[in-house]
Design an enzyme around this catalytic site. Structure first.
Site, PDB file in Angstrom:
ATOM      1  CB  SER A 123      -0.816  -0.075   1.281  1.00 15.01           C
ATOM      2  OG  SER A 123      -0.640  -0.286   2.331  1.00 15.01           O
ATOM      3  CG  HIS A 144      -2.692  -0.777  -2.881  1.00 14.80           C
ATOM      4  ND1 HIS A 144      -3.317   0.395  -2.606  1.00 14.80           N
ATOM      5  CD2 HIS A 144      -3.393  -1.455  -1.293  1.00 14.80           C
ATOM      6  CE1 HIS A 144      -3.965   0.517  -1.603  1.00 14.80           C
ATOM      7  NE2 HIS A 144      -3.985  -0.337  -0.466  1.00 14.80           N
ATOM      8  CD  GLU A 156      -5.029   2.618  -5.142  1.00 13.07           C
ATOM      9  OE1 GLU A 156      -5.930   3.769  -5.063  1.00 13.07           O
ATOM     10  OE2 GLU A 156      -3.854   2.385  -4.225  1.00 13.07           O
ATOM     11  CG  ASN A 194      -3.868   4.394   1.203  1.00 12.83           C
ATOM     12  OD1 ASN A 194      -4.788   4.582   1.904  1.00 12.83           O
ATOM     13  ND2 ASN A 194      -2.848   3.666   1.273  1.00 12.83           N
TER      14      ASN A 194
END
Ligand code: NAI
Length: 506
Positions: A123, A144, A156, A194
């Site tokens: 991540s 991800h 992702e 994120n």
């Protein structure tokens, strides 16, 4: 390169929270799937956790026993890492450490055929950096998943500088076949979710630090804005150690850009071991009988006998319809800037100025600002901020008006940009920066934020609804109020605002 065929073998390495979930997804899609972990106890716990997940599905009537048996027949634990050779795709979900991941992938490339696709569930690490240790960096990609991987739809698909476009296409198509919503991104810090989501936590922490309202009230008004969870309850769920570490790593990866400035308040929780739900305490107390603090809401106010809506309320126009259906008589009058006129004052949607600044600019002492909601008809709480010179009578009328519409009112400190609108505008700004820097396209950003963190609308679609000019104005007002570079508007947002453009085609 096409998607994997059902008969293609998939291996997952690391049988922790993420690895077990990913293996379940691959097995459910029909692939013969192998799960491996260096720790045998963890491996068996991983398989066991898949069984438990599936049992729950059967009990809830969401899966038949036949389907569960079929899935379990596709999944087997591996005793030796060598057993993963011959897999078409190997997904790694081991410890988040660059050297450990590099060493694993180097080992895999030694004994796997050259066409094997290697994927990392990292991540925070750079896919380019992980691949730099490999003989065939073109075969490594980021995949991800979000926790829990068997539930969350987003994947992702992250390309490093050397990742082959054919590999990215194949993995995207494969994730789609697995029932996921894949989005493609370049390997940049935080990828999409994120990175963009930092603002959701950062603005809330800032408001708390400035004493604008308490944790529970801020959570309630953010839910009123349309977000499924308030920022504090969400940080408690994620764990402050993880959430703070992601913020500091992104802050440092962007060379200490103040947009990502970490919070002292959150660091204190980490230092004190108050990591959230998992330790029993975070912003909230989860210990037995601790109870949950209620949001601070205003007492019943006397709604105004009648109101006049001047101009168009823009993003809050649905309030006009709700008022028209209420028992308060409403009249309308044209005007350039939308507001609700009281007997002796005005109620307006926040534009990033404080209510005090707005009252001085407009020459109306009784100025009360209200916050944004994606759907006022569903909002249970809303934040109102009165200006410095606002009378108690006008504030009570504004309060009574929202209460008449079934919305509880939290009167918060007069901060520039109320919680929802300032957070949304910062989310939009980061999304615009992500787009400007060609990390991914606009659809990928909105899909990522809807499917990865359950936002009610992608930030760019929300910006289009508000109009980029409104978002720009809020950010400029925030920047002026704070004198802080953190709120500087993205060049792309400014361009859209100045040209009347949108982020998505209409
Ligand atoms: P975890 O700690 O639950 O599981 C990691 C597993 O990997 C452990 O069972 C460990 O024994 C095993 N392991 C460690 N080194 C190994 C090696 N060299 N070979 C084989 N197995 C090894 O960790 P979690 O949370 O599942 O995270 C795994 C990866 O997924 C990390 O890269 C993390 O950043 C990423 N990730 C985590 C998310 C989360 O919410 N937990 C979300 C998305 C990504």
């Amino acid at each position: 390169m096409p998607a994997l065929a059902k008969s293609d073998r998939v291996a997952v390495i690391g049988a922790g929270i993420m690895g077990a979930g990913i293996a379940q997804v691959a097995a459910a899609a029909g692939h013969p799937t192998i799960l491996y972990d260096t720790n045998r106890t963890a491996l068996h716990r991983g398989i066991q956790s898949v069984r438990e997940q599936l049992d729950k599905q059967v009990k809830r009537g969401k899966m038949t026993s036949d389907a569960v048996n079929q899935l379990l027949a596709n999944l087997r634990p591996a005793d030796q890492i060598g057993e993963v050779a011959g897999s078409h795709l190997i997904i790694e979900a081991i410890v988040e450490d660059l050297a450990t991941k590099q060493s694993l992938f180097t080992q895999l490339q030694r004994f796997c055929p050259p066409q094997t696709i290697l994927a990392s569930n990292t991540s925070s690490l750079s896919i380019t950096a992980i691949a730099s240790a490999l003989v065939r960096p073109e075969n490594l990609i980021g995949m991800h998943f979000f926790n829990p991987a068997q539930v969350m739809q987003l994947v992702e698909v992250v390309s490093g500088i050397n990742t082959s476009p054919a590999v990215a296409e194949s993995i995207t198509a494969t994730a789609l076949n697995w029932g996921k919503r894949p989005v493609r991104a370049r390997s940049t810090p935080g990828f999409i979710v994120n990175r963009v989501a930092r603002a959701y936590y950062a603005e809330a922490l800032r408001l708390l630090e400035e004493g604008v309202a308490d944790v529970s009230t801020l959570d309630a008004v953010m839910r009123g804005g349309g977000f499924p969870m308030g920022p504090f309850e969400l940080m408690d769920l994620i764990g402050h150690d993880i959430n703070y570490a992601v913020t500091t790593s992104i802050h440092s990866a962007f060379y200490n850009d103040p947009r990502f400035l970490p919070s002292q308040r959150q660091k204190e929780l980490v230092d004190g071991g108050l990591l959230g739900r998992k330790t029993g305490r975070g912003f909230y107390d989860y210990r037995d009988n601790a109870g949950r603090p209620q949001p601070v809401t205003a007492p019943p106010g006397a709604a105004p006998p009648a109101v006049e809506i001047v101009g168009d309320l823009g993003a809050a126009e649905s309030l006009a319809e709700m008022l028209a259906e209420s028992s308060i008589p409403v009249s309308r009058k044209p005007g350039t800037r939308g507001y609700i006129a009281l007997e002796n004052g005005q109620i307006a949607l926040s534009d990033g100025r404080t209510a005090t600044r707005r009252s001085l600019d407009d020459g109306i002492p009784d100025t009360i600002l209200f916050d944004l909601s994606v759907n006022y008809a569903k909002a249970r709480h809303i934040a109102l901020a009165p200006g410095h010179n606002c009378s108690d009578r006008s504030l009570a009328q504004a309060t009574g008006l929202f209460q008449k519409l079934g919305i509880q009112v939290a009167v918060v400190d007069d901060t520039p940009g109320l919680p929802v609108i300032r957070t949304l505008c910062m989310l939009v700004n980061e999304a615009a920066e992500t787009l400007l820097h060609q990390v991914c396209d606009a659809v990928a950003i909105d899909t990522a934020m809807e499917a990865g963190v359950n936002y009610p609308l992608g930030p760019l679609a929300w910006a289009d609804r508000l109009s980029p000019a409104v978002v720009l104005e809020v950010l400029e007002n925030l920047q002026r109020s704070y004198g802080f570079d953190r709120y500087r508007p993205s060049l792309l947002l400014r361009r859209k605002a100045e040209t009347g453009g949108r982020f998505h085609d209409a």
